[in-house]
Design a protein around this motif. Structure first.
Motif, PDB file in Angstrom:
ATOM      1  N   UNK A 167       0.799  -1.224   0.000  1.00 22.06           N
ATOM      2  CA  UNK A 167       0.000   0.000   0.000  1.00 22.06           C
ATOM      3  C   UNK A 167       0.826   1.264   0.000  1.00 22.06           C
ATOM      4  N   UNK A 168       2.143   1.171   0.150  1.00 22.57           N
ATOM      5  CA  UNK A 168       2.969   2.363   0.279  1.00 22.57           C
ATOM      6  C   UNK A 168       3.285   2.992  -1.063  1.00 22.57           C
ATOM      7  N   UNK A 169       3.425   2.141  -2.080  1.00 23.62           N
ATOM      8  CA  UNK A 169       3.844   2.651  -3.368  1.00 23.62           C
ATOM      9  C   UNK A 169       2.659   3.161  -4.167  1.00 23.62           C
ATOM     10  N   UNK A 170       2.872   4.226  -4.866  1.00 22.26           N
ATOM     11  CA  UNK A 170       1.873   4.747  -5.802  1.00 22.26           C
ATOM     12  C   UNK A 170       2.534   4.871  -7.157  1.00 22.26           C
ATOM     13  N   UNK A 171       2.169   3.980  -8.073  1.00 17.83           N
ATOM     14  CA  UNK A 171       2.670   4.083  -9.434  1.00 17.83           C
ATOM     15  C   UNK A 171       1.906   5.223 -10.104  1.00 17.83           C
ATOM     16  N   UNK A 172       2.584   6.121 -10.774  1.00 16.44           N
ATOM     17  CA  UNK A 172       1.940   7.303 -11.342  1.00 16.44           C
ATOM     18  C   UNK A 172       0.726   6.961 -12.193  1.00 16.44           C
ATOM     19  N   UNK A 173      -0.372   7.645 -11.937  1.00 13.10           N
ATOM     20  CA  UNK A 173      -1.615   7.493 -12.680  1.00 13.10           C
ATOM     21  C   UNK A 173      -2.068   8.876 -13.151  1.00 13.10           C
ATOM     22  N   UNK A 174      -2.906   8.946 -14.149  1.00 11.94           N
ATOM     23  CA  UNK A 174      -3.333  10.246 -14.668  1.00 11.94           C
ATOM     24  C   UNK A 174      -4.278  10.983 -13.740  1.00 11.94           C
ATOM     25  N   UNK A 175      -4.818  10.288 -12.707  1.00  7.68           N
ATOM     26  CA  UNK A 175      -5.721  10.960 -11.781  1.00  7.68           C
ATOM     27  C   UNK A 175      -5.176  10.874 -10.371  1.00  7.68           C
ATOM     28  N   UNK A 176      -5.843  11.576  -9.437  1.00  4.22           N
ATOM     29  CA  UNK A 176      -5.391  11.638  -8.055  1.00  4.22           C
ATOM     30  C   UNK A 176      -6.100  10.646  -7.160  1.00  4.22           C
ATOM     31  N   UNK A 212       3.695   7.046   0.830  1.00  6.95           N
ATOM     32  CA  UNK A 212       2.951   7.591   1.968  1.00  6.95           C
ATOM     33  C   UNK A 212       3.618   7.209   3.282  1.00  6.95           C
ATOM     34  N   UNK A 213       3.694   8.141   4.214  1.00  6.35           N
ATOM     35  CA  UNK A 213       4.223   7.876   5.553  1.00  6.35           C
ATOM     36  C   UNK A 213       3.172   7.115   6.354  1.00  6.35           C
ATOM     37  N   UNK A 214       3.560   6.001   6.964  1.00  6.51           N
ATOM     38  CA  UNK A 214       2.619   5.201   7.732  1.00  6.51           C
ATOM     39  C   UNK A 214       2.321   5.799   9.101  1.00  6.51           C
ATOM     40  N   UNK A 215       3.020   6.854   9.499  1.00  7.82           N
ATOM     41  CA  UNK A 215       2.794   7.490  10.798  1.00  7.82           C
ATOM     42  C   UNK A 215       1.867   8.699  10.652  1.00  7.82           C
ATOM     43  N   UNK A 216       2.297   9.677   9.851  1.00  9.93           N
ATOM     44  CA  UNK A 216       1.493  10.899   9.689  1.00  9.93           C
ATOM     45  C   UNK A 216       0.549  10.836   8.494  1.00  9.93           C
ATOM     46  N   UNK A 217       0.695   9.799   7.657  1.00  6.76           N
ATOM     47  CA  UNK A 217      -0.159   9.572   6.492  1.00  6.76           C
ATOM     48  C   UNK A 217      -0.098  10.711   5.475  1.00  6.76           C
ATOM     49  N   UNK A 218       1.026  11.379   5.401  1.00  6.79           N
ATOM     50  CA  UNK A 218       1.229  12.384   4.357  1.00  6.79           C
ATOM     51  C   UNK A 218       1.948  11.731   3.189  1.00  6.79           C
ATOM     52  N   UNK A 219       1.684  12.257   2.002  1.00  9.26           N
ATOM     53  CA  UNK A 219       2.285  11.734   0.790  1.00  9.26           C
ATOM     54  C   UNK A 219       3.485  12.592   0.383  1.00  9.26           C
ATOM     55  N   UNK A 220       4.482  11.928  -0.208  1.00 12.36           N
ATOM     56  CA  UNK A 220       5.708  12.602  -0.605  1.00 12.36           C
ATOM     57  C   UNK A 220       6.122  12.141  -1.993  1.00 12.36           C
ATOM     58  N   UNK A 235      10.904  -3.030  -0.532  1.00  9.45           N
ATOM     59  CA  UNK A 235      11.455  -3.742   0.628  1.00  9.45           C
ATOM     60  C   UNK A 235      11.179  -3.023   1.946  1.00  9.45           C
ATOM     61  N   UNK A 236      10.407  -1.957   1.928  1.00  9.44           N
ATOM     62  CA  UNK A 236      10.095  -1.213   3.144  1.00  9.44           C
ATOM     63  C   UNK A 236       8.777  -1.712   3.709  1.00  9.44           C
ATOM     64  N   UNK A 237       8.791  -2.234   4.939  1.00  5.99           N
ATOM     65  CA  UNK A 237       7.577  -2.739   5.560  1.00  5.99           C
ATOM     66  C   UNK A 237       6.747  -1.594   6.152  1.00  5.99           C
ATOM     67  N   UNK A 238       7.404  -0.637   6.777  1.00  4.29           N
ATOM     68  CA  UNK A 238       6.713   0.513   7.346  1.00  4.29           C
ATOM     69  C   UNK A 238       7.550   1.751   7.081  1.00  4.29           C
ATOM     70  N   UNK A 239       7.025   2.631   6.220  1.00  8.69           N
ATOM     71  CA  UNK A 239       7.784   3.822   5.863  1.00  8.69           C
ATOM     72  C   UNK A 239       7.474   4.971   6.822  1.00  8.69           C
TER      73      UNK A 239
END
Length: 256
Positions: free
Chosen positions: A162-171, A218-226, A240-244
């Motif tokens: 759930x952490x990765x977001x592959x670029x999509x044309x919408x938000x 996405x940060x799993x603590x503050x839930x902000x996207x970067x 390979x990141x279990x909790x970012x």
């Protein structure tokens, strides 16, 4: 076994020697295992398992001369016989036997002046055969791990992470995590909220809007996207990141 002086043995001859010794050691650990087990008496001195070029084997003391004519097998295999289960002991002897066979083959390669290509060809020929360990434990009968496990594991990980977001044309994808569950409202109000939320999807590091051609995490603590580039995270690394944790959340935990 050494060959006449100034008449180097060929790769084929060394491989034949390797194959004969290998067959002898496999017989000791499989077909002749009862006889081999009895000869490895822990009450005796350091014993070694030797494979001979004529496809036979022997359990005996190590060579007396120093240094020996050939690399020595593992010493004292008999001492561990009664301290572990038989199958584990045989597997341990098999591992050391594989190491000894390689040592003997490349000892001949060095002694008879094999060049880089000849050593590479010799190793390729030996590597085409299952190792003694694989034969004794039955691993060679199973499917190769890279064909049976790696591909499904990789594909399922990409689907479930759930952490990765592959670029999509919408938000819609990043909004799934940052937006709250909408309350029942008429179509006009919900449409206005979606437009507002799209405008609020900003990178927590640079403050820029979401772009369809960029990787986000996405940060799993503050839930902000970067942006991945803003926090120096690549898609491959995110796999390979279990909790970012974003830099800000990591610094807070460190201070606490």
């Amino acid at each position: 076994m050494e060959g006449p002086p100034n008449n180097p043995r060929t790769v084929e001859e060394v491989f034949k020697d390797f194959r004969g010794r290998r067959s002898g050691m496999i017989n000791a650990l499989t077909a002749d295992v009862e006889k081999f087990y009895q000869q490895c008496d822990p009450e005796k001195e350091n014993l070694c398992l030797y494979g001979l070029p004529n496809e036979t084997w022997e359990v005996t003391l190590p060579a007396e001369e120093v240094p020996p004519e050939l690399p020595e097998p593992a010493l004292g295999i008999n001492f561990a016989r009664d301290g572990m289960q038989e199958k584990d002991w045989l597997a341990l002897v098999a591992v050391h036997s594989d190491a000894w066979l390689l040592a003997v083959a490349f000892y001949f390669g060095a002694r008879f002046g094999f060049d880089k290509n000849e050593r590479k060809r010799l190793f390729h020929m030996m590597n085409e055969l299952p190792t003694i360990f694989e034969v004794v434990t039955g691993i060679s009968k199973k499917q190769p791990r890279d064909k049976s496990a790696s591909t499904p594991h990789t594909s399922s990980k990409k689907k479930s992470n759930p952490k990765m977001v592959i670029p999509q044309p919408r938000l819609s994808e990043p909004q799934m995590k940052v937006s709250k569950m909408p309350t029942p409202k008429d179509d006009e109000e919900s449409g206005e909220e979606e437009e507002d939320e799209e405008g609020l999807t900003l990178c927590g590091a640079c403050g820029e809007n979401y772009a369809s051609d960029e990787f986000w995490i996405c940060c799993d603590v503050c839930e902000r996207w970067f942006h991945g580039k803003c926090v120096k995270i690549t898609p491959a690394r995110a796999e390979h990141i279990k909790q970012y944790k974003c830099p800000a959340c990591s610094n807070k935990r460190a201070k606490i």
